[in-house]
Design a protein around this motif. Structure first.
Motif, short mmCIF file in Angstrom:
data_model
loop_
_atom_site.label_atom_id
_atom_site.label_comp_id
_atom_site.label_asym_id
_atom_site.label_seq_id
_atom_site.Cartn_x
_atom_site.Cartn_y
_atom_site.Cartn_z
N LEU A 1 0.82 -1.21 0.00
CA LEU A 1 0.00 0.00 0.00
C LEU A 1 0.87 1.27 0.00
O LEU A 1 2.09 1.20 0.07
CB LEU A 1 -0.92 -0.02 1.22
CG LEU A 1 -1.92 -1.18 1.27
CD1 LEU A 1 -2.49 -1.34 2.68
CD2 LEU A 1 -3.03 -0.97 0.27
N GLY A 2 0.19 2.43 -0.08
CA GLY A 2 0.87 3.71 0.11
C GLY A 2 1.27 4.43 -1.15
O GLY A 2 1.87 3.84 -2.05
N HIS A 3 0.90 5.74 -1.23
CA HIS A 3 1.32 6.56 -2.39
C HIS A 3 1.56 8.02 -2.01
O HIS A 3 1.73 8.85 -2.89
CB HIS A 3 0.27 6.47 -3.51
CG HIS A 3 -1.10 6.93 -3.09
ND1 HIS A 3 -2.06 6.05 -2.65
CD2 HIS A 3 -1.67 8.16 -3.03
CE1 HIS A 3 -3.15 6.72 -2.34
NE2 HIS A 3 -2.93 8.01 -2.56
N GLU A 4 1.58 8.35 -0.72
CA GLU A 4 1.84 9.73 -0.28
C GLU A 4 3.17 9.75 0.45
O GLU A 4 3.22 9.65 1.66
CB GLU A 4 0.73 10.22 0.66
CG GLU A 4 -0.68 10.16 0.09
CD GLU A 4 -1.73 10.59 1.12
OE1 GLU A 4 -1.35 10.96 2.25
OE2 GLU A 4 -2.93 10.52 0.79
N SER A 5 4.27 9.88 -0.29
CA SER A 5 5.58 9.65 0.33
C SER A 5 6.62 10.71 -0.02
O SER A 5 6.58 11.32 -1.09
CB SER A 5 6.12 8.28 -0.11
OG SER A 5 5.29 7.23 0.33
N ALA A 6 7.55 10.86 0.92
CA ALA A 6 8.73 11.69 0.71
C ALA A 6 9.92 10.99 1.35
O ALA A 6 9.77 10.22 2.30
CB ALA A 6 8.53 13.08 1.31
N GLY A 7 11.11 11.27 0.81
CA GLY A 7 12.30 10.63 1.35
C GLY A 7 13.57 11.26 0.81
O GLY A 7 13.56 12.38 0.28
N ALA A 8 14.67 10.51 0.93
CA ALA A 8 15.98 11.01 0.52
C ALA A 8 16.56 10.11 -0.56
O ALA A 8 16.51 8.87 -0.45
CB ALA A 8 16.93 11.06 1.71
N VAL A 9 17.12 10.71 -1.59
CA VAL A 9 17.78 9.96 -2.65
C VAL A 9 19.04 9.32 -2.09
O VAL A 9 19.83 9.97 -1.38
CB VAL A 9 18.14 10.88 -3.83
CG1 VAL A 9 18.95 10.13 -4.89
CG2 VAL A 9 16.88 11.47 -4.45
N GLU B 1 7.67 15.16 6.41
CA GLU B 1 6.24 15.12 6.73
C GLU B 1 5.45 16.02 5.78
O GLU B 1 4.43 15.61 5.21
CB GLU B 1 6.02 15.54 8.18
CG GLU B 1 4.63 15.30 8.70
CD GLU B 1 4.57 15.40 10.21
OE1 GLU B 1 4.10 16.44 10.71
OE2 GLU B 1 5.00 14.44 10.89
N ASN B 2 5.93 17.24 5.59
CA ASN B 2 5.28 18.13 4.63
C ASN B 2 5.40 17.60 3.21
O ASN B 2 4.49 17.74 2.40
CB ASN B 2 5.88 19.54 4.71
CG ASN B 2 5.14 20.43 5.69
OD1 ASN B 2 4.02 20.14 6.09
ND2 ASN B 2 5.76 21.53 6.07
N GLY B 3 6.56 17.00 2.91
CA GLY B 3 6.74 16.43 1.58
C GLY B 3 5.72 15.35 1.26
O GLY B 3 5.21 15.25 0.14
N ALA B 4 5.39 14.54 2.26
CA ALA B 4 4.39 13.50 2.06
C ALA B 4 2.98 14.06 1.90
O ALA B 4 2.11 13.41 1.32
CB ALA B 4 4.43 12.52 3.23
N LEU B 5 2.76 15.27 2.41
CA LEU B 5 1.44 15.90 2.28
C LEU B 5 1.24 16.56 0.92
O LEU B 5 0.13 17.01 0.60
CB LEU B 5 1.27 16.95 3.39
CG LEU B 5 1.07 16.40 4.80
CD1 LEU B 5 1.23 17.51 5.83
CD2 LEU B 5 -0.30 15.75 4.95
N LEU B 6 2.29 16.62 0.09
CA LEU B 6 2.15 17.24 -1.22
C LEU B 6 1.22 16.44 -2.13
O LEU B 6 0.60 17.02 -3.03
CB LEU B 6 3.52 17.39 -1.88
CG LEU B 6 4.48 18.36 -1.19
CD1 LEU B 6 5.87 18.27 -1.82
CD2 LEU B 6 3.96 19.79 -1.28
N GLU B 7 1.13 15.14 -1.91
CA GLU B 7 0.24 14.34 -2.76
C GLU B 7 -1.23 14.69 -2.53
O GLU B 7 -1.94 15.02 -3.51
CB GLU B 7 0.50 12.84 -2.55
CG GLU B 7 0.02 11.96 -3.68
CD GLU B 7 -1.45 11.60 -3.63
OE1 GLU B 7 -1.99 11.13 -4.65
OE2 GLU B 7 -2.07 11.79 -2.56
N MET C 1 -0.23 22.76 6.13
CA MET C 1 -0.95 21.51 6.40
C MET C 1 -0.46 20.79 7.65
O MET C 1 -0.97 19.72 8.00
CB MET C 1 -0.81 20.58 5.19
CG MET C 1 -1.41 21.13 3.92
SD MET C 1 -1.19 20.00 2.52
CE MET C 1 0.60 20.09 2.32
N ARG C 2 0.51 21.35 8.33
CA ARG C 2 1.08 20.67 9.49
C ARG C 2 0.06 20.28 10.56
O ARG C 2 0.16 19.19 11.14
CB ARG C 2 2.19 21.54 10.10
CG ARG C 2 3.42 21.67 9.24
CD ARG C 2 4.42 22.64 9.83
NE ARG C 2 3.85 23.99 9.92
CZ ARG C 2 4.49 25.03 10.45
NH1 ARG C 2 5.71 24.87 10.96
NH2 ARG C 2 3.93 26.21 10.48
#
Length: 373
Positions: A83-91, A164-170, A335-336
Motif C-alpha cells: 500500500l501507500g502513495h503519499e511519500s517523501a524521502g531522501a535519494v 512530513e510536509n513532503g508526504a502531504l504534497l500528494e 498543512m502541518r
C-alpha cells in the motif's frame, strides 16, 4: 524546516506494508532487498531512475479501502499487495543518466508512471494515461517501504522542507487539481462537503484563494471543530441525515448567510452528499466531485437541468507538484496541523487501525521510517 543534508546508510532490511484479498495487513521484507541496495551504486538501476529511502508516508482513504474492502470500483486486490502513495524521502543512489538529483537530496514522490504516448499524456492531462501504473493501485505495489526505486522525473526536489510536509504534497495535489478545474475565484461562496483530509486541505486552498463565505459539512462534529481550528472563518454545518436533499440544501444556504454557493467541492463521494450539494448551489453553479463513491448513483437530474448546474468530476491530478511545493515553502498553505498521528513503519497495522477508526480523532496518519526532521 530541516536544514541538514545527509546520505543514507543501508543499515536495516527493506520492509513493506502489505494487504491481501483476505483483508490481512502485515509488514515483511520486500524488494529491493538489503543486498541489492548495498551493491547499488546506481549503475544497475534503469536509465533515468533513482533509489529513495522513504521517510514519511501518509495513509490515504484509498489505502484503507484496499485493505478493508479489497477494491475500489474496478481496482481489485487479487494478491498480496503493498500500500501507500503519499511519500517523501531522501535519494540514496542515482543512475549515471540522472543529473538533476544526487544522493542526499530530499524529494517528494509523484506516484504515477505514465506511457508518454497516449492522447492524455501528449495533451498534458497525464492523469488519464491509458497505460497508467499508479503505485498502490492494484496490481502495482505502493510506496509504504523503507526503500523504493523510482523514475527521477517523478521525484520532486523539496529542498529543506520536512519529510512530513513532503508526504502531504500528494493530497495537496488532489486539492489543487480540483481548485483549478472548478475555477474557484476570489469572493466565491464555496461549499466543501466532507471534513476529512482532502476536504480540509481543500478548505485551506479555498481560504488561500479568497473564497468567502466558506461552508464545510460533515456528519462528525469533531471533524467540523477541527475545520474551525485550521480555518477560523469557515462556517460549519453538521449533516442531518434525516433531512431530504432539498431541505439539507436549504440549511446549507442558511449557514452561508443566505448566500447560495457558486461552487460545491464534494470531497466524500457519498450519494446523499452529492445530492445535498446539488440542491445548495445557485443557478448556473457547479458541483465538483473529488470524492470516490460507489460505481452507480441516483442523482436529482431535473434539479441539475432546470438550474443549469454543472456536475464535474476529478481523477487524481496532473502538473500540480511544482505549485504545491511553492505553496508549502512560502507558507501559503500550512498543512502541518492535519497530521494527528505518527507511527513507525514496524507499527503499520496499528497506524491503519487508527486511520480507519472514526472514533480515534485521526485526520492524517503518517507512517515514518527513521525520520530525522
Amino acid at each position: 524546516m530541516a536544514t541538514t543534508t545527509t546520505v543514507e546508510t543501508i543499515s536495516k532490511p527493506n520492509i513493506g506494508v502489505f494487504t491481501n484479498p483476505e483483508h490481512k495487513l502485515w509488514v515483511e521484507e520486500t524488494n529491493p532487498n538489503k543486498d541489492q541496495l548495498k551493491a547499488n551504486n546506481g549503475e544497475d538501476l534503469p536509465e533515468g531512475w533513482v533509489t529513495v529511502a522513504i521517510k514519511s508516508t501518509g495513509i490515504c482513504g484509498s489505502d484503507v479501502h484496499f485493505w478493508r474492502d479489497g477494491a475500489i470500483g474496478p481496482m481489485v486486490v487479487t494478491d498480496k499487495h503493498i500500500l501507500g502513495h503519499e511519500s517523501a524521502g531522501a535519494v540514496i543512489a542515482t543512475h549515471p543518466s540522472v543529473t538533476h538529483l544526487k544522493p542526499g537530496d530530499r524529494v517528494a514522490i509523484e506516484p504515477g508512471l505514465i506511457c508518454n504516448n497516449c492522447e492524455p499524456c501528449l495533451t498534458g492531462r497525464y492523469n488519464g494515461c491509458e497505460k497508467m501504473k499508479f503505485l498502490s493501485t492494484p496490481p502495482i505495489d505502493g510506496l509504504l517501504r523503507r526503500y523504493v526505486n523510482h523514475p527521477a522525473i517523478w521525484c520532486h526536489k523539496i529542498g529543506d522542507m520536512t519529510y512530513e510536509n513532503g508526504a502531504l504534497l500528494e493530497p495537496l495535489s488532489v486539492a489543487l487539481a480540483g481548485m483549478e478545474r472548478a475555477g474557484v475565484a476570489l469572493g466565491d461562496c464555496v461549499l466543501i462537503c466532507g471534513a476529512g483530509p482532502i476536504g480540509l486541505i481543500t478548505l485551506l486552498c479555498c481560504q488561500a484563494a479568497g473564497a468567502c463565505p466558506i461552508v464545510i459539512t460533515d456528519v462528525d462534529e469533531g471533524r467540523l471543530q477541527y475545520a474551525s481550528k485550521v480555518c477560523p472563518r469557515v462556517r460549519t454545518y453538521k449533516v442531518d441525515t434525516s433531512l431530504s436533499a432539498p431541505d439539507a440544501g436549504s440549511a446549507i444556504v442558511k449557514t452561508a448567510g443566505d448566500v447560495k454557493p457558486a461552487i460545491a467541492m464534494e470531497c466524500t463521494g457519498v450519494e446523499s452528499s452529492v445530492a445535498n450539494a446539488i440542491y445548495s448551489v445557485k443557478f448556473g453553479g457547479k458541483v465538483f466531485v473529488i470524492g470516490v463513491g460507489k460505481p452507480d448513483m441516483t442523482l436529482p437530474f431535473m434539479r441539475l437541468s432546470t438550474q443549469e448546474i454543472d456536475l464535474q468530476f476529478q481523477y487524481r491530478y496532473a502538473n500540480t507538484w511544482p505549485r504545491a511545493i511553492r505553496l508549502v515553502k512560502d507558507g501559503v498553505v500550512d498543512m502541518r496541523p492535519l497530521v494527528t498521528h505518527r507511527f513507525d513503519i514496524e507499527d503499520a497495522a496499528k497506524a491503519f487501525e487508527t486511520a480507519g477508526d472514526v472514533k480515534s480523532g485521526a485526520i492524517k496518519v503518517q507512517i515514518q521510517s527513521e525520520v530525522d526532521s
